[in-house]
Design a protein around this motif. Sequence first.
Motif, PDB file in Angstrom:
ATOM      1  N   SER A 173      -4.791  -1.831   5.296  1.00 57.44           N
ATOM      2  CA  SER A 173      -4.046  -2.020   6.532  1.00 57.44           C
ATOM      3  C   SER A 173      -3.594  -3.467   6.638  1.00 57.44           C
ATOM      4  O   SER A 173      -4.096  -4.358   5.942  1.00 57.44           O
ATOM      5  CB  SER A 173      -4.922  -1.656   7.732  1.00 57.44           C
ATOM      6  OG  SER A 173      -6.025  -2.548   7.812  1.00 57.44           O
ATOM      7  N   ALA A 174      -2.644  -3.723   7.527  1.00 59.37           N
ATOM      8  CA  ALA A 174      -2.103  -5.073   7.678  1.00 59.37           C
ATOM      9  C   ALA A 174      -3.201  -6.057   8.064  1.00 59.37           C
ATOM     10  O   ALA A 174      -3.237  -7.192   7.564  1.00 59.37           O
ATOM     11  CB  ALA A 174      -0.992  -5.074   8.714  1.00 59.37           C
TER      12      ALA A 174
ATOM     13  N   GLN B 144      -6.237  -5.980   7.266  1.00 59.65           N
ATOM     14  CA  GLN B 144      -7.090  -6.252   6.106  1.00 59.65           C
ATOM     15  C   GLN B 144      -6.356  -7.111   5.080  1.00 59.65           C
ATOM     16  O   GLN B 144      -6.918  -8.070   4.549  1.00 59.65           O
ATOM     17  CB  GLN B 144      -7.529  -4.931   5.467  1.00 59.65           C
ATOM     18  CG  GLN B 144      -8.473  -4.107   6.325  1.00 59.65           C
ATOM     19  CD  GLN B 144      -8.725  -2.731   5.743  1.00 59.65           C
ATOM     20  OE1 GLN B 144      -7.806  -2.052   5.292  1.00 59.65           O
ATOM     21  NE2 GLN B 144      -9.982  -2.304   5.755  1.00 59.65           N
ATOM     22  N   ARG B 145      -5.094  -6.757   4.791  1.00 61.80           N
ATOM     23  CA  ARG B 145      -4.331  -7.513   3.802  1.00 61.80           C
ATOM     24  C   ARG B 145      -4.144  -8.967   4.208  1.00 61.80           C
ATOM     25  O   ARG B 145      -4.173  -9.864   3.360  1.00 61.80           O
ATOM     26  CB  ARG B 145      -2.955  -6.878   3.587  1.00 61.80           C
ATOM     27  CG  ARG B 145      -2.942  -5.598   2.834  1.00 61.80           C
ATOM     28  CD  ARG B 145      -1.557  -5.272   2.285  1.00 61.80           C
ATOM     29  NE  ARG B 145      -0.520  -5.267   3.294  1.00 61.80           N
ATOM     30  CZ  ARG B 145      -0.214  -4.237   4.072  1.00 61.80           C
ATOM     31  NH1 ARG B 145      -0.940  -3.124   3.972  1.00 61.80           N
ATOM     32  NH2 ARG B 145       0.765  -4.291   4.935  1.00 61.80           N
ATOM     33  N   TYR B 146      -3.925  -9.178   5.489  1.00 57.52           N
ATOM     34  CA  TYR B 146      -3.570 -10.519   5.954  1.00 57.52           C
ATOM     35  C   TYR B 146      -4.657 -11.107   6.854  1.00 57.52           C
ATOM     36  O   TYR B 146      -4.359 -11.908   7.742  1.00 57.52           O
ATOM     37  CB  TYR B 146      -2.238 -10.463   6.699  1.00 57.52           C
ATOM     38  CG  TYR B 146      -1.118  -9.840   5.906  1.00 57.52           C
ATOM     39  CD1 TYR B 146      -0.662 -10.420   4.731  1.00 57.52           C
ATOM     40  CD2 TYR B 146      -0.533  -8.644   6.320  1.00 57.52           C
ATOM     41  CE1 TYR B 146       0.361  -9.834   3.990  1.00 57.52           C
ATOM     42  CE2 TYR B 146       0.496  -8.064   5.593  1.00 57.52           C
ATOM     43  CZ  TYR B 146       0.929  -8.664   4.441  1.00 57.52           C
ATOM     44  OH  TYR B 146       1.946  -8.090   3.703  1.00 57.52           O
ATOM     45  N   ALA B 147      -5.903 -10.748   6.608  1.00 59.57           N
ATOM     46  CA  ALA B 147      -6.996 -11.215   7.459  1.00 59.57           C
ATOM     47  C   ALA B 147      -7.071 -12.735   7.480  1.00 59.57           C
ATOM     48  O   ALA B 147      -7.302 -13.344   8.543  1.00 59.57           O
ATOM     49  CB  ALA B 147      -8.328 -10.614   6.984  1.00 59.57           C
TER      50      ALA B 147
ATOM     51  N   ALA C 287       1.174  -4.544  15.684  1.00 60.23           N
ATOM     52  CA  ALA C 287      -0.114  -4.101  16.223  1.00 60.23           C
ATOM     53  C   ALA C 287      -1.260  -4.941  15.673  1.00 60.23           C
ATOM     54  O   ALA C 287      -2.167  -5.349  16.417  1.00 60.23           O
ATOM     55  CB  ALA C 287      -0.330  -2.623  15.909  1.00 60.23           C
ATOM     56  N   ALA C 288      -1.238  -5.221  14.373  1.00 60.68           N
ATOM     57  CA  ALA C 288      -2.312  -6.012  13.755  1.00 60.68           C
ATOM     58  C   ALA C 288      -2.375  -7.412  14.341  1.00 60.68           C
ATOM     59  O   ALA C 288      -3.469  -7.944  14.592  1.00 60.68           O
ATOM     60  CB  ALA C 288      -2.100  -6.071  12.246  1.00 60.68           C
TER      61      ALA C 288
ATOM     62  N   VAL D  69      -1.084  -8.458  17.330  1.00 59.14           N
ATOM     63  CA  VAL D  69      -1.286  -8.489  18.782  1.00 59.14           C
ATOM     64  C   VAL D  69      -2.729  -8.184  19.156  1.00 59.14           C
ATOM     65  O   VAL D  69      -3.342  -8.899  19.961  1.00 59.14           O
ATOM     66  CB  VAL D  69      -0.323  -7.508  19.477  1.00 59.14           C
ATOM     67  CG1 VAL D  69      -0.725  -7.289  20.930  1.00 59.14           C
ATOM     68  CG2 VAL D  69       1.104  -8.019  19.396  1.00 59.14           C
ATOM     69  N   CYS D  70      -3.292  -7.119  18.592  1.00 60.78           N
ATOM     70  CA  CYS D  70      -4.624  -6.700  19.049  1.00 60.78           C
ATOM     71  C   CYS D  70      -5.665  -6.627  17.936  1.00 60.78           C
ATOM     72  O   CYS D  70      -6.801  -6.221  18.193  1.00 60.78           O
ATOM     73  CB  CYS D  70      -4.542  -5.360  19.764  1.00 60.78           C
ATOM     74  SG  CYS D  70      -4.116  -3.960  18.703  1.00 60.78           S
ATOM     75  N   GLY D  71      -5.289  -6.980  16.704  1.00 61.59           N
ATOM     76  CA  GLY D  71      -6.259  -7.020  15.628  1.00 61.59           C
ATOM     77  C   GLY D  71      -6.467  -5.722  14.895  1.00 61.59           C
ATOM     78  O   GLY D  71      -7.238  -5.671  13.925  1.00 61.59           O
ATOM     79  N   THR D  72      -5.799  -4.643  15.306  1.00 58.36           N
ATOM     80  CA  THR D  72      -5.925  -3.373  14.593  1.00 58.36           C
ATOM     81  C   THR D  72      -4.636  -2.580  14.690  1.00 58.36           C
ATOM     82  O   THR D  72      -3.984  -2.567  15.740  1.00 58.36           O
ATOM     83  CB  THR D  72      -7.086  -2.521  15.128  1.00 58.36           C
ATOM     84  OG1 THR D  72      -7.155  -1.295  14.398  1.00 58.36           O
ATOM     85  CG2 THR D  72      -6.921  -2.208  16.602  1.00 58.36           C
ATOM     86  N   SER D  73      -4.271  -1.945  13.585  1.00 59.95           N
ATOM     87  CA  SER D  73      -3.123  -1.034  13.563  1.00 59.95           C
ATOM     88  C   SER D  73      -3.582   0.407  13.391  1.00 59.95           C
ATOM     89  O   SER D  73      -2.770   1.297  13.145  1.00 59.95           O
ATOM     90  CB  SER D  73      -2.177  -1.415  12.417  1.00 59.95           C
ATOM     91  OG  SER D  73      -2.854  -1.348  11.163  1.00 59.95           O
ATOM     92  N   ALA D  74      -4.889   0.635  13.530  1.00 61.19           N
ATOM     93  CA  ALA D  74      -5.468   1.943  13.206  1.00 61.19           C
ATOM     94  C   ALA D  74      -5.276   2.969  14.310  1.00 61.19           C
ATOM     95  O   ALA D  74      -5.419   4.174  14.062  1.00 61.19           O
ATOM     96  CB  ALA D  74      -6.953   1.795  12.906  1.00 61.19           C
ATOM     97  N   LEU D  75      -4.963   2.542  15.525  1.00 58.45           N
ATOM     98  CA  LEU D  75      -4.770   3.493  16.621  1.00 58.45           C
ATOM     99  C   LEU D  75      -3.367   4.066  16.502  1.00 58.45           C
ATOM    100  O   LEU D  75      -2.399   3.531  17.051  1.00 58.45           O
ATOM    101  CB  LEU D  75      -4.979   2.801  17.964  1.00 58.45           C
ATOM    102  CG  LEU D  75      -6.386   2.249  18.205  1.00 58.45           C
ATOM    103  CD1 LEU D  75      -6.451   1.469  19.503  1.00 58.45           C
ATOM    104  CD2 LEU D  75      -7.413   3.381  18.198  1.00 58.45           C
ATOM    105  N   THR D  76      -3.249   5.163  15.760  1.00 58.34           N
ATOM    106  CA  THR D  76      -1.947   5.708  15.383  1.00 58.34           C
ATOM    107  C   THR D  76      -1.918   7.216  15.555  1.00 58.34           C
ATOM    108  O   THR D  76      -2.882   7.907  15.212  1.00 58.34           O
ATOM    109  CB  THR D  76      -1.627   5.363  13.908  1.00 58.34           C
ATOM    110  OG1 THR D  76      -1.704   3.951  13.724  1.00 58.34           O
ATOM    111  CG2 THR D  76      -0.244   5.842  13.523  1.00 58.34           C
ATOM    112  N   VAL D  77      -0.803   7.700  16.078  1.00 61.45           N
ATOM    113  CA  VAL D  77      -0.531   9.138  16.150  1.00 61.45           C
ATOM    114  C   VAL D  77       0.688   9.409  15.274  1.00 61.45           C
ATOM    115  O   VAL D  77       1.727   8.764  15.434  1.00 61.45           O
ATOM    116  CB  VAL D  77      -0.237   9.594  17.596  1.00 61.45           C
ATOM    117  CG1 VAL D  77       0.127  11.082  17.612  1.00 61.45           C
ATOM    118  CG2 VAL D  77      -1.427   9.322  18.502  1.00 61.45           C
ATOM    119  N   GLN D  78       0.562  10.339  14.329  1.00 68.39           N
ATOM    120  CA  GLN D  78       1.684  10.728  13.484  1.00 68.39           C
ATOM    121  C   GLN D  78       2.384  11.917  14.119  1.00 68.39           C
ATOM    122  O   GLN D  78       1.819  13.002  14.196  1.00 68.39           O
ATOM    123  CB  GLN D  78       1.220  11.081  12.078  1.00 68.39           C
ATOM    124  CG  GLN D  78       2.332  11.528  11.152  1.00 68.39           C
ATOM    125  CD  GLN D  78       3.397  10.468  10.959  1.00 68.39           C
ATOM    126  OE1 GLN D  78       3.108   9.352  10.557  1.00 68.39           O
ATOM    127  NE2 GLN D  78       4.654  10.814  11.230  1.00 68.39           N
TER     128      GLN D  78
END
Length: 396
Positions: A21-22, A24-27, A127-128, A130-139
């Motif tokens: 995730s973004a 993780q890649r750009y921590a 998302a990464a 602004v709030c530190g996670t992009s995992a809250l996702t609905v497809q």
Amino acid sequence: MTVTEHVRPTVTPETAAQVLSAEQRYADELAFLAAYDDGARPPGWALTPRAVVTFIRGSDGEALKLPAGRRTGPDGAELPASMTIPAKFVGERSLVERCVVTLAGERGLLLVGEPGTAKSMLSELLAAAVCGTSALTVQGTAGTTEDAFRYGWNYALLLAQGPTPQALVDSPVLTAMRTGRVVRIEEVTRCLPEVQDALVSILSDRRMNVPELSGSEDGLIRAVPGFTVIATANLRDRGVSEMSSALKRRFNFETIHPISDAQTETDLVRRQATAAVQRAGAAYTVDDAVLDALVTVFRDLRSGRSGEGWDVERPGTVMSTAEAVQVAVSLGLAAAYLPGGDALDLVPGHLLGVVRKDDQNDHARLLGYWDGPVRRRAEDGSAMWRRLWDLRESLR
């Protein structure tokens, strides 16, 4: 030792996931920017709005320097004294700034455009940061139900206890509301209109009613500061559902256009293809001239006009930068693992695979492009285009 054991690569925690995730890649970059810019932040934000823009658009080659007193990260690790932030999204800085301002105002953001223009990537980066996670996702799909935007139930607990807060299963949207984070909704227009409209009250009232828990304090869940929604929509795709005017009014629309500059697009294709082939365990050896020709074909077919001003019949499929990257990756993998031929010889076959996805008539349009710009460039003396012209029979 078996053959399988011979070829199985070593898996470490760093390589256990195909795609990180973004956040993780750009921590390292996110931790650095959090310390670098200690200005005012909207409620719940991990970075300042200015730092979010820098994270996405880069520092323009400038090495940002941390003051001596800010060189410890949130986990106690020492941060580098300076860092150059690379650009991650190719697009106008003003567009990124408008997106950030929209999110700072806690208004819904809708990224629209043709497929392959990096809408999902931009939403993930935002998302990464602004709030530190992009995992809250609905497809979003035609099968997405209202539960994906609201909540579900743990039926074992529901049968045993009845409707209780413990039996409630939060959707990503509800989790974002409770924690003040960004939720991403991919392909929102693929959801049925009645499912989409579950977002209207959420974006308007910033609360969610749970009728099964009415009469208790858990029957009304209010969004905490920082909650907002980023949605994406491919408006040219088949199977999309028109958004209601009520839902449209609750989003700020930003259109993501294809990359306008040819050299910028070529550099992006080269960079992403190189990274993808390296992840596959090989070096990228495709000649730059082949990539230039590949990107030129994509741009001509996408715009309906060549760089020389010749008219081109556009195929029905979208000749996106993302598709160009995939073709470039295929050329790189073939050169690395199936050597023995010229990568240019593979270009027509891969192009045919791209244009025939939606409309069989696109095959004829690709042949027409070969009989037009490709032939003319060959006649002008270009060895590269002469070779492509000679490969016309491989398109039949």
